[in-house]
Design a protein around this motif. Structure first.
Motif, PDB file in Angstrom:
ATOM      1  N   UNK A  58       0.827  -1.216   0.000  1.00 11.82           N
ATOM      2  CA  UNK A  58       0.000   0.000   0.000  1.00 11.82           C
ATOM      3  C   UNK A  58       0.855   1.257   0.000  1.00 11.82           C
ATOM      4  N   UNK A  59       2.078   1.143   0.532  1.00  7.89           N
ATOM      5  CA  UNK A  59       2.996   2.284   0.550  1.00  7.89           C
ATOM      6  C   UNK A  59       3.836   2.379  -0.717  1.00  7.89           C
ATOM      7  N   UNK A  60       3.659   1.433  -1.639  1.00  9.67           N
ATOM      8  CA  UNK A  60       4.424   1.445  -2.883  1.00  9.67           C
ATOM      9  C   UNK A  60       5.793   0.822  -2.761  1.00  9.67           C
ATOM     10  N   UNK A  61       5.990  -0.008  -1.729  1.00 12.91           N
ATOM     11  CA  UNK A  61       7.285  -0.629  -1.472  1.00 12.91           C
ATOM     12  C   UNK A  61       7.356  -2.045  -2.042  1.00 12.91           C
ATOM     13  N   UNK A  62       8.557  -2.570  -2.159  1.00 11.98           N
ATOM     14  CA  UNK A  62       8.747  -3.991  -2.401  1.00 11.98           C
ATOM     15  C   UNK A  62       8.485  -4.721  -1.087  1.00 11.98           C
ATOM     16  N   UNK A  63       8.243  -6.018  -1.170  1.00 11.14           N
ATOM     17  CA  UNK A  63       7.882  -6.768   0.032  1.00 11.14           C
ATOM     18  C   UNK A  63       8.683  -8.053   0.127  1.00 11.14           C
ATOM     19  N   UNK A  64       9.196  -8.308   1.330  1.00 10.29           N
ATOM     20  CA  UNK A  64       9.971  -9.514   1.631  1.00 10.29           C
ATOM     21  C   UNK A  64       9.251 -10.256   2.746  1.00 10.29           C
ATOM     22  N   UNK A  65       8.841 -11.488   2.489  1.00 12.19           N
ATOM     23  CA  UNK A  65       8.208 -12.316   3.512  1.00 12.19           C
ATOM     24  C   UNK A  65       9.247 -13.246   4.135  1.00 12.19           C
ATOM     25  N   UNK A  66       9.108 -13.475   5.436  1.00  4.64           N
ATOM     26  CA  UNK A  66       9.972 -14.429   6.131  1.00  4.64           C
ATOM     27  C   UNK A  66       9.097 -15.445   6.875  1.00  4.64           C
ATOM     28  N   UNK A  67       9.692 -16.607   7.155  1.00  8.16           N
ATOM     29  CA  UNK A  67       8.937 -17.734   7.701  1.00  8.16           C
ATOM     30  C   UNK A  67       9.239 -17.999   9.165  1.00  8.16           C
ATOM     31  N   UNK A  68       9.565 -16.949   9.913  1.00  8.34           N
ATOM     32  CA  UNK A  68       9.844 -17.089  11.345  1.00  8.34           C
ATOM     33  C   UNK A  68       8.646 -16.682  12.191  1.00  8.34           C
ATOM     34  N   UNK A  69       7.483 -16.568  11.531  1.00  7.46           N
ATOM     35  CA  UNK A  69       6.227 -16.350  12.235  1.00  7.46           C
ATOM     36  C   UNK A  69       5.366 -17.591  12.160  1.00  7.46           C
ATOM     37  N   UNK A  70       4.069 -17.392  12.053  1.00 11.81           N
ATOM     38  CA  UNK A  70       3.129 -18.509  12.001  1.00 11.81           C
ATOM     39  C   UNK A  70       2.673 -18.801  10.579  1.00 11.81           C
ATOM     40  N   UNK A  71       2.602 -17.800   9.721  1.00 12.55           N
ATOM     41  CA  UNK A  71       2.098 -17.973   8.358  1.00 12.55           C
ATOM     42  C   UNK A  71       3.024 -18.859   7.530  1.00 12.55           C
ATOM     43  N   UNK A  72       2.420 -19.616   6.623  1.00 11.42           N
ATOM     44  CA  UNK A  72       3.143 -20.530   5.755  1.00 11.42           C
ATOM     45  C   UNK A  72       3.549 -19.846   4.447  1.00 11.42           C
ATOM     46  N   UNK A  73       4.522 -20.467   3.764  1.00 16.22           N
ATOM     47  CA  UNK A  73       5.023 -19.926   2.504  1.00 16.22           C
ATOM     48  C   UNK A  73       3.902 -19.703   1.486  1.00 16.22           C
ATOM     49  N   UNK A  74       3.005 -20.691   1.357  1.00 17.76           N
ATOM     50  CA  UNK A  74       1.964 -20.578   0.342  1.00 17.76           C
ATOM     51  C   UNK A  74       0.981 -19.454   0.633  1.00 17.76           C
ATOM     52  N   UNK A  75       0.831 -19.088   1.901  1.00 12.31           N
ATOM     53  CA  UNK A  75      -0.038 -17.971   2.255  1.00 12.31           C
ATOM     54  C   UNK A  75       0.604 -16.633   1.921  1.00 12.31           C
ATOM     55  N   UNK A  76       1.919 -16.541   2.120  1.00 14.43           N
ATOM     56  CA  UNK A  76       2.612 -15.266   1.956  1.00 14.43           C
ATOM     57  C   UNK A  76       3.078 -15.003   0.527  1.00 14.43           C
ATOM     58  N   UNK A  77       3.394 -16.066  -0.211  1.00 14.49           N
ATOM     59  CA  UNK A  77       4.025 -15.909  -1.521  1.00 14.49           C
ATOM     60  C   UNK A  77       3.254 -15.019  -2.492  1.00 14.49           C
ATOM     61  N   UNK A  78       1.911 -15.101  -2.561  1.00 15.30           N
ATOM     62  CA  UNK A  78       1.218 -14.240  -3.522  1.00 15.30           C
ATOM     63  C   UNK A  78       1.314 -12.744  -3.207  1.00 15.30           C
TER      64      UNK A  78
END
Length: 230
Positions: free
Chosen positions: A189-209
């Motif tokens: 929403x801020x116009x930034x690039x986004x990096x997801x990491x897997x050290x939380x609860x969410x899974x890769x398939x949830x974050x990847x899109x």
């Protein structure tokens, strides 16, 4: 090119399950009248006391202290929302946070690359600063904000936009780093690039899109940045 990184805190800088699983068990037992009451409080915030695990939709994962307090309040008659929020903040500041990777060396290496660094958390600012201070990394950040710092909470872009205003960076040359949809949506929403990491609860398939890249943890960021430059 990337000129700045703005990090989420819980589940990103610090391993969520280890850090907040311990905190939740201690806090709930402290405010409960007995073990059964503690278990009911846990269920109210998506936390299983017996297994010390969080449900994927637990407000502890990405919501604010006030949101957590609101979820607990029906099980705590006689306590006000403000009082409970203050108790959560006071307790959270003392939570034994577990670093996702050795933080000081990583953050110093990123700064040596010339990057500006920020922190945008849905935790309150005071306990967030306590966590950074305890781990000796406050000085690594050019910007620190919590949901109560005046910029709004994620997934709104307010904290991300405040970071670029303060540093003078262009949003398209900044990456938001986080472990939840809230983080990634705020960055986008801020116009930034986004990096997801897997050290939380969410899974890769949830974050990847919702991410430009999904990394195991923030320790992989330097290699990702080098790949961009190549």
């Amino acid at each position: 090119m990337i000129d700045g990184l703005i990090f989420d805190k819980d589940g990103t800088l610090f391993d969520f399950r280890i850090s907040w699983g311990q905190w939740a068990a201690t806090f709930l037992r402290r405010i409960a009248s007995d073990e059964g009451h503690a278990a009911r409080l846990g269920r109210a915030i998506g936390y299983d006391l017996a297994s010390a695990t969080f449900a994927p939709d637990s407000p502890v994962i990405a919501a604010t202290a006030a949101d957590i307090a609101a979820a607990l309040l029906p099980e705590l008659p006689g306590m006000t929302l403000a009082e409970l929020t203050d108790r959560i903040d006071a307790s959270a500041g003392m939570a034994p946070m577990s670093e996702a990777v050795p933080l000081r060396p990583l953050l110093e290496a990123l700064r040596e690359r010339g990057l500006r660094l920020g922190l945008a958390t849905n935790d309150s600012e005071a306990p967030a600063r306590q966590h950074l201070q305890t781990h000796g990394i406050t000085d690594c950040f050019d910007f620190i904000a919590g949901y109560d710092s005046g910029h709004g909470a994620k997934p709104g872009p307010g904290m991300c936009l405040a970071f670029v205003r303060q540093t003078g960076l262009q949003p398209g040359r900044v990456a938001m780093v986080g472990d939840s949809r809230h983080d990634l949506d705020a960055g986008r929403a801020a116009g930034m690039r986004t990096i997801a990491v897997l050290t939380g609860v969410a899974k890769r398939e949830e974050l990847a899109p919702h991410a430009d890249v999904v990394l195991d943890d923030i320790g992989a960021i330097p290699a990702w940045l080098s790949g961009l430059q190549a």
